[in-house]
Design a protein around this motif. Structure first.
Motif: not given
Length: 118
Positions: A6-12, A57-63
């Motif tokens: 999973h990759v998700f982008i959260s607010r900057q 822009k956004g905070h990227y996270a990988f699970l």
């Protein structure tokens, strides 16, 4: 159990700790539904190719997860309802690669790219 990435982008405008807290939050959602997070990576704030909800822009996270399909569906449902999460991408994989993802590797360590011709 099936394996997913999973990759998700959260607010900057979130802080780094808040963005990493989202990873933990969604990991507990999986654990409550019979799944587990094998590995997680916080990629940091990155510039996006186009605006999403007026954000550049956004905070990227990988699970990397190991969970049954109902657990994944519940996690995705909660991600889509969460105000801080802008985009979600989930793919089913045959196996997880060892080590860090390509995004976290240094350019010199990748080695699979050809040199450019001039």
């Amino acid at each position: 159990m099936p394996l997913y990435e999973h990759v998700f982008i959260s607010r900057q405008d979130l802080s780094n700790t808040q963005a990493e807290g989202l990873i933990e939050h969604f990991g507990t959602v999986l654990a409550d539904n019979g799944g587990s997070v094998v590995d997680s990576e916080y990629w940091g704030v990155k510039t996006m190719a186009y605006k999403i909800n007026k954000n550049r822009k956004g905070h990227y996270a990988f699970l990397k997860t190991d969970a049954p399909a109902p657990a994944i569906q519940e996690m995705e449902r909660l991600m889509r309802l969460h105000d801080d999460v802008m985009r979600v991408l989930t793919i089913k994989v045959d196996g997880h690669e060892d080590g860090p993802s390509v995004q976290m590797q240094k350019r010199d360590d990748r080695g699979d790219r050809r040199e450019r011709r001039s």
